[in-house]
Design a protein around this motif. Structure first.
Motif, PDB file in Angstrom:
ATOM      1  N   GLN A  20      25.705  44.967  42.835  1.00  0.00           N
ATOM      2  CA  GLN A  20      27.058  44.416  42.905  1.00  0.00           C
ATOM      3  C   GLN A  20      27.367  43.908  44.307  1.00  0.00           C
ATOM      4  O   GLN A  20      27.197  44.608  45.292  1.00  0.00           O
ATOM      5  N   GLN A  24      32.568  41.267  44.156  1.00  0.00           N
ATOM      6  CA  GLN A  24      32.694  41.641  42.750  1.00  0.00           C
ATOM      7  C   GLN A  24      33.470  42.945  42.549  1.00  0.00           C
ATOM      8  O   GLN A  24      33.719  43.330  41.406  1.00  0.00           O
ATOM      9  N   ASP A  26      36.623  45.378  42.288  1.00  0.00           N
ATOM     10  CA  ASP A  26      37.986  45.158  41.794  1.00  0.00           C
ATOM     11  C   ASP A  26      38.990  45.023  42.934  1.00  0.00           C
ATOM     12  O   ASP A  26      39.860  44.145  42.910  1.00  0.00           O
ATOM     13  N   HIS A 236      36.417  41.863  33.150  1.00  0.00           N
ATOM     14  CA  HIS A 236      35.181  42.625  32.928  1.00  0.00           C
ATOM     15  C   HIS A 236      34.730  42.515  31.473  1.00  0.00           C
ATOM     16  O   HIS A 236      33.539  42.349  31.192  1.00  0.00           O
ATOM     17  N   LYS A 239      32.964  39.471  30.934  1.00  0.00           N
ATOM     18  CA  LYS A 239      31.849  39.320  31.878  1.00  0.00           C
ATOM     19  C   LYS A 239      32.084  38.195  32.895  1.00  0.00           C
ATOM     20  O   LYS A 239      31.136  37.626  33.445  1.00  0.00           O
ATOM     21  N   GLU A 242      30.949  39.875  36.295  1.00  0.00           N
ATOM     22  CA  GLU A 242      29.521  40.172  36.334  1.00  0.00           C
ATOM     23  C   GLU A 242      28.662  38.911  36.290  1.00  0.00           C
ATOM     24  O   GLU A 242      27.605  38.847  36.927  1.00  0.00           O
TER      25      GLU A 242
END
Length: 259
Positions: A20, A24, A26, A236, A239, A242
């Motif tokens: 990560q 990325q 939060d 999330h 995606k 991600e």
């Protein structure tokens, strides 16, 4: 063998956190969004609110300097990219009376004339004129809906500063409702000291956030922060965070130009 298996297990356990990127996380996404969406580059607002478009964008293109066909082509590709990310309809119009966004390509010596024609008194934005390579400004109504946007790019000066593509990408993107720049937000076209010419994965996430159903125009910082946990959950689930590195390239100007 047991020691090797134990070390391998530790490595595999650590992979998700190593994979990560900082942008990325939060908290980083929320902090970046607050800085870019609620800050103002040249005009500080005491009680800033979220702004965005709620109507289709009709884009008028004008060029009096450089290769007009190339300029319109680049502008068109980037507009389609933004439309694919936000869901906004962005279409060209040849009629300035029907337009609500204007992209003006001119010469540096004619900047003030174009400001006078499309924006108003140049003295009201003197700081921006003196400091910026290209200009972008917007108008909004009392419901914090953006109703008009204008970008003015001095082609000769932008090319001299090696910022021609940057001007196209950054200015029209900011006119969608992300008006601020911050050196704390990286990687991003909204960071003046970064080398990003095209939309970064973080920029993609910020655009997705701005035009999400969880946020509404007119929200202040407190309301925005309160809505962010649900927004992040949605990002999330889809995606968007991600897979941002891959998704930001779909329909992008960067891919179009083969960079």
């Amino acid at each position: 063998m047991i020691r090797f298996s134990f070390l391998l297990s530790l490595l595999l356990f650590a992979l998700p956190s190593l994979a990560q990127e900082r942008w990325q996380s939060d908290q980083y996404i929320q902090d970046s969004f607050i800085k870019i969406a609620l800050g103002r580059e040249y005009k500080e607002t005491k009680y800033p609110k979220l702004i965005r478009w709620n109507q289709p964008i009709k884009l008028f293109f004008e060029s009096e300097s450089g290769d007009s066909e190339l300029q319109k082509e680049l502008l068109s590709v980037h507009a389609k990219h933004l439309s694919s990310i936000t869901g906004l309809s962005i279409e060209f119009t040849d009629n300035p009376k029907k337009a609500n966004m204007f992209a003006i390509f001119t010469r540096y010596e004619n900047m003030e004339n174009k400001v006078q024609q499309y924006i108003g008194d140049p003295e009201k934005i003197r700081t921006a004129l003196n400091e910026a390579i290209c200009l972008g400004t917007f108008r909004r109504n009392s419901r914090y809906e953006i109703t008009k946007g204008i970008i003015i790019i001095p082609v000769d000066y932008a090319r001299e500063k090696a910022r021609f593509l940057d001007c196209i990408v950054e200015e029209i993107t900011q006119l969608l409702g992300l008006p601020n720049d911050s050196d704390d937000v990286f990687p991003s076209i909204f960071n003046d000291i970064s080398i990003d010419t095209y939309l970064s994965p973080l920029d993609y996430i910020l655009l997705k956030a701005l035009y999400s159903s969880e946020l509404k125009q007119g929200m202040d910082e407190k309301q925005t922060k309160a809505a962010f946990p649900l927004l992040l959950k949605s990002l999330h689930a889809n995606k968007n965070i991600e897979n941002a590195t891959q998704q930001v390239q779909l329909h992008s100007l960067k891919r179009y130009l083969g960079d």
